[in-house]
Enzyme design. Structure first.
Site, PDB file in Angstrom:
ATOM      1  CG  ASP A 138      -1.762   1.431   1.663  1.00 57.19           C
ATOM      2  OD1 ASP A 138      -2.384   1.194   0.284  1.00 57.19           O
ATOM      3  OD2 ASP A 138      -1.421   1.780   2.256  1.00 57.19           O
ATOM      4  CD  GLU A 159      -2.084   2.180  -3.494  1.00 58.70           C
ATOM      5  OE1 GLU A 159      -2.849   3.576  -4.730  1.00 58.70           O
ATOM      6  OE2 GLU A 159      -1.851   2.512  -2.445  1.00 58.70           O
TER       7      GLU A 159
END
Length: 529
Positions: free
Chosen positions: A414, A467
Site C-alpha cells: 500500500d 499500489e
C-alpha cells in the site's frame, strides 16, 4: 571491619535496592539471581508482595537455603552453599509458588542473531524477537526479546506478574540494542506489554510488542503469547502451481473485500471470523469464479475506521477475527478450492497511538524525528525511517512472515507513491531533499528493491503488487535493470478514469470517451493488474 560487618558486606547497597524498588535499575542481572562470592553463592530476588522465599534444589526438591527479607520491601537475599540448579519457593499471601529464577539463566540470543538484527538481515524476527514459547536448560517458559537501543531500562509486565513493572526487568545486549529475559512457566495465552524508561529515565507509556504474533481484540491493546502451532497444510499442489496461475499471461480475477464488513454481526456471533469465512466466503468465491481473494489489511490496527490501513502490529492478525491458527485453516481451504490469497500490507506509515511504535524507546526509533520526513500530514501518521537497517529488516521480516508462515500468495504493498517521493502531499518548504537535491526518497527505493529481491529469492511463485499511482518509471522492471522489482502495478488510473466516466450522465458520456481510452496510452509500460 568487624566480624558482623564482614558478615553483612555481601548485602545489596541501599541505593541499588531502592533502584530495584523504584523500577529504575537498568542492569538487573548484575544484582539479582545467583552470584558466587567468597562467602558462598549469594542469591537475590525482588518479589514485591511475597512474605517468604526458600531456595529448593531443582533435582530433588530439598530445601538448601532461605532468602531473608531486606529492609527494602520486596528484596530477598541470602547465601546458599549448594551450587546446584535451584527453584524459588515463594510464599505469597494466599498461595505458595515454586518456580525457577529468571535471573539464573545465561544469555538467550546468539551473537549471530544480534549481528543479523543490527545489519537488518534477520528475516526470521517472528521466531527470534517477541514472545517465544521455548525451553531453556530443560525449563519451559517464554523468552521475551525487544529492540529498544536507547532505553535506560525495559521490563516485561503481564498476567504472570500482576502487571508489576518491578518484577521482570530485562537484560540489554548492547551490540544490537536488544533487551531479553526468559520467564519460566509463563503459559501461552498470557497477555503482556513492555514497560520502558527512555533516555534520562523518562517514563513511557506501556508498549505493545512490535513483533507480537497475537494481540487482544481492540479496544484492548495488550500483546498475547502465541501458543506454538504447526498448521496442517494440504496445499502443496497449489504452491507448486501458483507461479503459473499468477503469471502475467494467466487469467486472474481478484475479489477485494474488507473482512470486517463482509459479514453481518450476527453471522459472526460466538465464532471466529476466520471460521465463518472458511464456511461461507470460500464457497462464494468458488461459485463466482474468482481466482484470488484480496483482503484489506488484517494486521492489528487500533482504529477500525482506517479499514486496517493504519496498522500497529505487522506480525499479528487482528484479534477481531480470531486466533492465528484459524487464519491458517482459512488459507488452506482457499488453496484447496483453487483460490489464491493476496493481503494488503502497509509498510509506509503507522499510527501515533502511544502504545505502539511511536517514540518506542523514548526516541524516534522506527520513524524520522524531523516531521518533514517522519510525519504524514494527510493521515496523521508516522513514516518509517527506511534508511535505518533495523527498520528495513523489521519490515521485510513481516512480509516474509505472511508469505512463508501463512502461505500467502502475494502482497499488495500500500501507498508506494507516498514512499517514493519526499515531497508527497507536501508544499514547498515542508520537505527535505535527498542527498542529490532531488525529491526521490532514495532510502525508500533501496528498501523496496531489497524487499522485492528477498521475496523473489525466498518465496517462489509469490507476487508483489505495487499500489502506485504516479508515473514512476520501471515499477515492474527487474532490479538488475534499474527497476523496483514488483511483479505487478495496481492500475489506479484505470479505476479512477472508469469511475469518473460512469458517474457522468449517460447523455454526456459521448464527450468523455477519452476517460475510457486514456489507459491505452500507458497500458504496456508496466505489468498492470
Amino acid at each position: 571491619m568487624t566480624h558482623s560487618q564482614l558478615a553483612e558486606s555481601w548485602r545489596l547497597a541501599a541505593d541499588t535496592a531502592l533502584a530495584l524498588a523504584n523500577g529504575t535499575h537498568g542492569d538487573p542481572f548484575s544484582v539479582l539471581g545467583p552470584h558466587d562470592s567468597e562467602y558462598g553463592r549469594i542469591i537475590r530476588a525482588f518479589l514485591p508482595g511475597a512474605s517468604r522465599v526458600d531456595v529448593i534444589r531443582r533435582a530433588d526438591g530439598t530445601k538448601i537455603g532461605l532468602l531473608k527479607k531486606d529492609q527494602t520491601e520486596g528484596l530477598f537475599e541470602g547465601i546458599v552453599q549448594d551450587r546446584a540448579p535451584y527453584l524459588l519457593r515463594i510464599t505469597w499471601r494466599q498461595a505458595v509458588q515454586d518456580t525457577e529464577d529468571p535471573y539464573s539463566f545465561g544469555f538467550l540470543l546468539g551473537e549471530l542473531d544480534l549481528h543479523l538484527i543490527s545489519e537488518g538481515r534477520h528475516f526470521e524476527l517472528a521466531t527470534c524477537l517477541g514472545a517465544q514459547v521455548t525451553s531453556v536448560d530443560g525449563v519451559q517458559g517464554v523468552r521475551f526479546a525487544v529492540w529498544a537501543p536507547n532505553a535506560a531500562r525495559v521490563a516485561v509486565v503481564g498476567d504472570f506478574n500482576s502487571w508489576d513493572r518491578r518484577r521482570h526487568p530485562m537484560r540489554v545486549r548492547h551490540s544490537a540494542g536488544i533487551w531479553e529475559l526468559f520467564v519460566p512457566r509463563v503459559a501461552p495465552g498470557s497477555r503482556y506489554k513492555y514497560d520502558l524508561l527512555g533516555p534520562r529515565g523518562v517514563e513511557l507509556p506501556w508498549k505493545a510488542d512490535p513483533v507480537a504474533r497475537q494481540s487482544e481484540s481492540p479496544p484492548a491493546t495488550a500483546s498475547i503469547v502465541l501458543a506454538p502451532f504447526r498448521a496442517s497444510w494440504n496445499d502443496r499442489p497449489w504452491l507448486q502451481e501458483r507461479a503459473r496461475r499468477q503469471a502475467p499471461d494467466a487469467p486472474i480475477a481478484i475479489y477485494e473485500l474488507h473482512l470486517d464488513s463482509w459479514f453481518r454481526a450476527h453471522d459472526r456471533a460466538g465464532t471466529s471470523t476466520w471460521d465463518t469465512a472458511t464456511e461461507r466466503l470460500v464457497p462464494y468465491l468458488a461459485d463466482m469464479g474468482f481466482t484470488h481473494v484480496e483482503l484489506l489489511p488484517i494486521t492489528e490496527h487500533p482504529f477500525a475506521g482506517s479499514w486496517g490501513y493504519q496498522p500497529l502490529s505487522l506480525f499479528a492478525p487482528s484479534g477481531r477475527f480470531g486466533p492465528p491458527q484459524r487464519l491458517a485453516r482459512f488459507i488452506d481451504a482457499l488453496h484447496a478450492a483453487g483460490i489464491g490469497i493476496i493481503l494488503d500490507w502497509v509498510p509506509a506509515h503507522f499510527p501515533t497511538d502511544t502504545h505502539g511504535l511511536a517514540r518506542f524507546d523514548g526516541t524516534a526509533l522506527y520513524e524520522h524525528l524531523d516531521p518533514r520526513e517522519g510525519f504524514h500530514q494527510d493521515w496523521n501518521t508516522f513514516i518509517y525511517n527506511f534508511g535505518r537497517r533495523e527498520v528495513q529488516g523489521f519490515l521485510i521480516a513481516s512480509a516474509l512472515y505472511w508469505l512463508e508462515y501463512f502461505h500467502v500468495d502475494g502482497l499488495r504493498v500500500d501507498a508506494v507513491a507516498s514512499m517514493l517521493y519526499r515531497d508527497y502531499s507536501r508544499k514547498e518548504g515542508e520537505w527535505i531533499p535527498n542527498v542529490h537535491g532531488g525529491r526521490e526518497n532514495l532510502e525508500a527505493v533501496g528498501f523496496i528493491r531489497h524487499l522485492n529481491a528477498v521475496v523473489a529469492e525466498r518465496c517462489p511463485g509469490a507476487i508483489m503488487v505495487a499500489e502506485e499511482s504516479t508515473a514512476w518509471p520501471g515499477v515492474c522492471r527487474p532490479i538488475a535493470d534499474g527497476g523496483l522489482g514488483f511483479t505487478y502495478k495496481w492500475n489506479m488510473g484505470w479505476m479512477h478514469d472508469t469511475l469518473r466516466f460512469i458517474t457522468k450522465d449517460p447523455v454526456h458520456r459521448r464527450y468523455h470517451q477519452d476517460d475510457m481510452t486514456f489507459g491505452l496510452l500507458y497500458a504496456f509500460s508496466e505489468n498492470f493488474i
